[in-house]
Design an enzyme around this catalytic site. Sequence first.
Site, PDB file in Angstrom:
ATOM      1  N   LYS A 171       5.538  -8.261  39.941  1.00  0.00           N
ATOM      2  CA  LYS A 171       5.302  -7.885  41.455  1.00  0.00           C
ATOM      3  C   LYS A 171       4.118  -8.961  41.982  1.00  0.00           C
ATOM      4  O   LYS A 171       4.296  -9.137  43.011  1.00  0.00           O
ATOM      5  CB  LYS A 171       4.660  -6.347  41.562  1.00  0.00           C
ATOM      6  CG  LYS A 171       4.129  -6.181  42.949  1.00  0.00           C
ATOM      7  CD  LYS A 171       3.684  -4.571  42.968  1.00  0.00           C
ATOM      8  CE  LYS A 171       2.425  -4.126  42.355  1.00  0.00           C
ATOM      9  NZ  LYS A 171       1.169  -4.552  43.182  1.00  0.00           N
TER      10      LYS A 171
ATOM     11  N   ARG B 242      -1.166  -3.585  51.140  1.00  0.00           N
ATOM     12  CA  ARG B 242      -2.139  -4.608  51.487  1.00  0.00           C
ATOM     13  C   ARG B 242      -1.887  -6.116  51.391  1.00  0.00           C
ATOM     14  O   ARG B 242      -2.244  -6.907  51.926  1.00  0.00           O
ATOM     15  CB  ARG B 242      -3.429  -4.193  50.536  1.00  0.00           C
ATOM     16  CG  ARG B 242      -3.848  -2.678  50.905  1.00  0.00           C
ATOM     17  CD  ARG B 242      -5.142  -2.478  49.881  1.00  0.00           C
ATOM     18  NE  ARG B 242      -6.197  -3.737  50.049  1.00  0.00           N
ATOM     19  CZ  ARG B 242      -6.974  -3.437  51.087  1.00  0.00           C
ATOM     20  NH1 ARG B 242      -7.059  -2.569  51.848  1.00  0.00           N
ATOM     21  NH2 ARG B 242      -7.900  -4.607  51.293  1.00  0.00           N
TER      22      ARG B 242
ATOM     23  N   CYS C 140      -8.824   1.558  50.857  1.00  0.00           N
ATOM     24  CA  CYS C 140      -7.750   1.935  49.899  1.00  0.00           C
ATOM     25  C   CYS C 140      -8.067   2.965  48.752  1.00  0.00           C
ATOM     26  O   CYS C 140      -9.344   3.053  48.733  1.00  0.00           O
ATOM     27  CB  CYS C 140      -7.076   0.669  49.331  1.00  0.00           C
ATOM     28  SG  CYS C 140      -6.528   0.655  47.711  1.00  0.00           S
TER      29      CYS C 140
END
Length: 419
Positions: free
Chosen positions: A22, A93, A117
């Site tokens: 990712k 983000r 966050c």
Amino acid sequence: MDKLQITGGTALEGEVRISGAKNAALPILAATLLADGPASIGNVPHLQDVTTMIELLGRMGVSVTVDERMRIEVDCSTLRQPVAPYELVKTMRASILVLGPLLARFGQADVSLPGGCAIGARPVNIHVAGLQAMGANIAIENGYIRAKAARLKGTRLVLETVTVTGTENLMMAAALADGVTVLENAAREPEVVDLANFLIAMGAKIRGAGTDTIEIEGVERLQGVPYEVLPDRIEAGTYLLAGAITSGRVRVKNTRPEHLDAVLQKLAEAGATVTSGSNWIEVDMRGRRPKAVDVRTAPYPAFPTDMQAQFAALNTVADGVGTIIETIFENRFMHMLEMRRMGAEIRLEGNTAIIKGVPQLQAAPVMATDLRASASLVLAALVAHGRTDIERIYHIDRGYEGIEEKLAQLGAKIRRVPN
Ligand code: EPU
């Protein structure tokens, strides 16, 4: 919203194939904004964050096509507006990664400021200051970073903190800048190196990626190329932990053992037999209870913050007392509170968690709070007595491709049910 139901107690056994990373796929997709001509990216994991990045590119007018094997072709010649809107940035983000490429290629970018966050404040001041030092004119207005630059100019930047996406943003911006940029105190993560390799394949001149000094000589243009994303080291580490915590044996395939040195060392300390080949790793903990380990997170190549929660889960059932020190993010212990509800004995003192292993965790309804916290709750549930329901698993879907299929393949009793 779906939840995961996991009945603990099965020792996991078998093989699992690791997906693309990712945290490499996201910057590489952002870097396609720098290219003349289409780029074609393979080994992209099918994850919510990747979908968000595709949506973000699409909103800008970029043409994106995805085939059934998640090969993504991106052509940014159709870009209309270099804008990353709040409603997408607030869900991911990593959207900030389009700032450097947009500015370098199109001379303009309006990117919503990410807010706080669940794991910490996570400011982006280093990204912004670096671009300003390269000549960008940046204003913060109405919650947006509004940036303009004729052509960025290469310069020497000493990054105040080691930042992964900060290093990536500045490296992408520098790839099309005028002159040489030197990034000192750069992040050394394998994902930074993968991005550099993609940029180099497109024609960028970059030296030193993987060390703390990266030198980028700007070029006039980059050409879209085909590229394969590297395997996800955190996903690999998480499945190896699933093997260890259940006293089972798990082999991960399509991985790069050299990217997991710190993690494998801790697994060996925990008493697992760890073996590996060029693209596989096996952890064997059959017939044994894990031993507690001490972990201190730090930038690569030290122990990754993205594996901290999973080792906390291991310590909850290990023999002895293990200490977890989190040095990267100031609020990354939410999973500890949920694991306590499963009977874990955890004492928190600032950024330190002291965990005394118990012989058996108990199932309980728990809530995922961020991606890696969710992974640790899955691990805890795999060894808990009874059925654990994990809610808010959209966090897991941001980072683990097909987690229930992969765990079921290893023998876990897991299912996804609508809430
Ligand atoms: N920091 C600043 N100013 C900045 C940038 C960072 O003070 O301008 C601080 C952060 O607040 C933090 C530290 O520097 O305390 C390191 O943060 P970093 O910037 O390296 O984190 P990131 O780039 O936002 C990436 C990963 C994270 C991973 C961290 C640390 C991506 C898309 N995200 O985040 O991955 O935890 O590096 O390795 O690459 C995850 O996958 O679950 C995840 C959170």
